[in-house]
Each structure stands twice: as C-alpha cells, then as structure tokens.
Design a protein around this motif. Structure first.
Motif, PDB file in Angstrom:
ATOM      1  N   GLU A 122      20.497  28.994 -57.908  1.00  0.00           N
ATOM      2  CA  GLU A 122      19.407  28.488 -57.059  1.00  0.00           C
ATOM      3  C   GLU A 122      19.899  28.282 -55.636  1.00  0.00           C
ATOM      4  O   GLU A 122      19.155  28.435 -54.684  1.00  0.00           O
ATOM      5  CB  GLU A 122      18.945  27.124 -57.581  1.00  0.00           C
ATOM      6  N   SER A 136      18.185  20.175 -61.670  1.00  0.00           N
ATOM      7  CA  SER A 136      17.345  21.048 -60.867  1.00  0.00           C
ATOM      8  C   SER A 136      15.882  20.761 -61.185  1.00  0.00           C
ATOM      9  O   SER A 136      15.478  20.856 -62.337  1.00  0.00           O
ATOM     10  CB  SER A 136      17.655  22.503 -61.195  1.00  0.00           C
ATOM     11  N   THR A 173      13.585  22.637 -60.509  1.00  0.00           N
ATOM     12  CA  THR A 173      13.020  23.937 -60.866  1.00  0.00           C
ATOM     13  C   THR A 173      13.271  24.264 -62.324  1.00  0.00           C
ATOM     14  O   THR A 173      12.354  24.626 -63.066  1.00  0.00           O
ATOM     15  CB  THR A 173      13.660  25.054 -60.001  1.00  0.00           C
ATOM     16  N   SER A 174      14.528  24.133 -62.742  1.00  0.00           N
ATOM     17  CA  SER A 174      14.882  24.581 -64.092  1.00  0.00           C
ATOM     18  C   SER A 174      14.978  23.442 -65.101  1.00  0.00           C
ATOM     19  O   SER A 174      14.890  23.675 -66.306  1.00  0.00           O
ATOM     20  CB  SER A 174      16.226  25.322 -64.054  1.00  0.00           C
TER      21      SER A 174
END
Ligand SMILES: O=C(O)[C@H](O)[C@@H](O)[C@H](O)[C@H](O)COP(=O)(O)O
Length: 319
Positions: free
Chosen positions: A304, A205, A207-208
């Motif tokens: 997500e 990800s 994002t993470s």
C-alpha cells in the motif's frame, strides 16, 4: 519511559526476547511495549526519500529507463554490496526518525538470509548513536521452526549480526515460540500481532484490515521467493491468515512460519535488498512488469505504501 528498560547487552542469555505467548498471558506485565501511540496518525505514509548515490559507478536510472522504457524510479543500483549496506542504513534511519517522531514507535520486520549482513552499517556510527533504538519493535517476516540457538534460526542470525549490537529493549524483540509446532508457532505469532494491534504498537491498514508495519526489510531468493513464500506454493494465495506455517519449504529447513501476502502488502514501506549475479535474472523478471505467466512471489510484493529496491550492480546486470 527511557529509564524503565534494560538493553540487550544486559541479557544473560540469548534466548530472552519476548515471546508472543508471554504477551498473551500477561500483556500488562511488560511496560516496555506500551507507547504513547497516536492512533489518529494512521495510516502513515513516509514521504519519498531521496537517496543520493554514494558511488559514481552505478548505472544511472535514466540509462535504465532509456534501455527498456520501464519505470525504475524506485530502484537504487549501487556499485557494491558495501554501498547497498550504506544506503540501507540511511533509509532505515530516516524511516526510524520519521515514525518515532510521528507516533513514538517504529515497527520493523526483517527477513533472514543475507539481509541481516546488509544491516551492518546501522550498528556503526553515526546511526548506532543517532537512532532511538528504544522505540524499535522488531519482527520476522519468516522464521525457521528451530530452537533460537540453532544455526538455522533467523532470530539467532539477527541477534548475532544486529540485535546484540544495539539497545533495543528485549521486550520489543518478537521471536517465535520455538517450543511449539510450526502450526502452533504461526498461530501464536498471529495472536501476538493481534495483541500489539490492540495496544496500538502495531497499526492496521484501514484498506485491508491487516497489520501495517512501518517497514519490512526483505531479501529475495534466487528463485524469486520472499519470506517463506515460494514459487507455485499454495500459500501464495492465502488471503485470511496473518501468519501461517509451511512444512515443505523447498529451502531448508522445511518447517517455517511466514507472514502472508496480505500482511506484506499492507506495509507502509518495503525495501527489497538484492545483491549478487545469481539473482540478476529474477530481478530482471521482477522489474519487467510482465505478469503474463505465473507470477513469482517477488512480483506479488506490492505494498500500500512505498516499495524500494536496493540492488548492487551484479544483481542489476540484466536490467
Ligand atoms: O528465512 C529465510 O530463508 C529468509 O527469510 C528468506 O526469505 C531469505 O530472505 C531469502 O531466501 C534470501 O536469502 P539470501 O539473501 O541469503 O539469498
């Protein structure tokens, strides 16, 4: 590529899935785990799937919403566990087609428990013939630290009920190294996941920074636990590790490894598959949106990507 693999039916024993320690030692020796993955396609989000009800006796979503004003748009209430199994097969097959088409691989995480039985329609026509099983990569969201032929083993459960019936290359089945301690097995599994990220079989990800599995198919315990993440346990707060160990699981056996919430919640898709009246109260709490008190583990599932609930009408009875 298709000619280079052998199927599970060719295995001589039940204990020949790839172990991450094997991957770590010689990652290039197994051509089966290398796919023409288009990394530029990450992150992938599967478009919302419209799942038609195969039974007329389920409670319509509109009725559920009128009753409580909650949004149940991601909740499928089916007439029976049999219908749940049908819908879960359709859901999994659609995702498989999508991800295989998009990036040439499909990373699937399963839990233990009754979930495996609910996968039984996948190993029947039409899905058993239509799914490109050679592209599946199978992982466990949690595993009991016991030998793979032990009755408590989630690997054995999945092998007997699912994996032995479909031609997933054995090199794509990522079982724990059961010769290690719980802590060692968790470290080994996490290292294996990192190796698969390097080879682009497993996405991450943006994002993470945690791995992003294409789908997690999860059960839920009657206490609201998911994976081996139990109510009130300090592991609920783990924020760094991908995979960790637990030596005091309230559900036996006590020694397990488990994915952490950052990994679970980085998923592209999660299916929560919950059946039976014994889980109705927790389902109600989980879907109430009430986060005022200590959150149950299942309430912390917030991917997500997409979260979809598959309930039979007994599990949905208190909604
Ligand atoms: O290894 C495990 O114990 C499981 O992964 C666990 O998280 C399971 O999914 C739930 O306990 C639900 O199990 P049931 O569906 O059998 O109730």
């Amino acid at each position: 590529m298709a000619s280079s693999f052998h199927t599970l039916s060719h295995l001589t024993t039940k204990t020949t899935p790839i172990r991450f320690s094997q991957i770590n030692q010689s990652p290039l020796k197994n051509p089966l785990i290398y796919f023409p993955v288009k990394s530029s396609n990450f992150p992938l989000r599967f478009p919302a799937i419209s799942i038609s009800k195969s039974s007329l006796n389920f409670t319509p979503k509109s009725a559920l919403m009128a009753k409580s004003e909650k949004d149940y748009s991601n909740v499928d209430v089916l007439d029976s566990e049999e219908q749940v199994a049908f819908e879960l097969a359709k859901f999994s097959a659609n995702l498989s087609d999508y991800f295989v088409n998009e990036r040439g691989a499909f990373t699937v995480v399963v839990s233990g428990g009754s979930l495996i039985k609910s996968l039984r329609k996948l190993v029947e026509p039409p899905y058993v013939d239509s799914i490109d099983w050679t592209k599946w990569h199978v992982f466990w969201v949690d595993e009991r630290v016991v030998p793979k032929d032990h009755p408590d083993s989630n690997y054995k459960l999945a092998y007997d009920g699912f994996l032995s019936k479909v031609p997933i290359p054995p090199g794509n089945v990522y079982a724990i190294n059961d010769s290690l301690s719980a802590e060692g097995a968790a470290d080994d599994y996490e290292a294996g996941l990192k190796q698969l990220v390097k080879t682009n079989i497993l996405a991450t990800s943006p994002t993470s920074g945690f791995p992003k599995f294409d789908v997690m198919l999860l059960g839920m315990g009657p206490d609201g636990h998911v994976a081996s993440l139990f109510p009130g346990h300090p592991l609920l707060k783990e924020s760094q590790r991908w995979v960790t160990s637990i030596n005091d699981s309230p559900k036996p056996p006590p020694e397990r490894i488990t994915f952490t919430f950052p990994v679970i919640n980085s998923s592209a898709n999660i299916a929560l598959v919950v059946c039976g009246s014994g889980k109705a109260a927790v389902v109600k709490t989980a879907l109430s949106g009430d986060q005022s008190s200590d959150m149950l583990p299942v309430q912390m599932v917030s991917p997500e990507g997409e979260l979809k609930w598959f309930l039979d009408k007994e599990a949905a009875a208190m909604l």
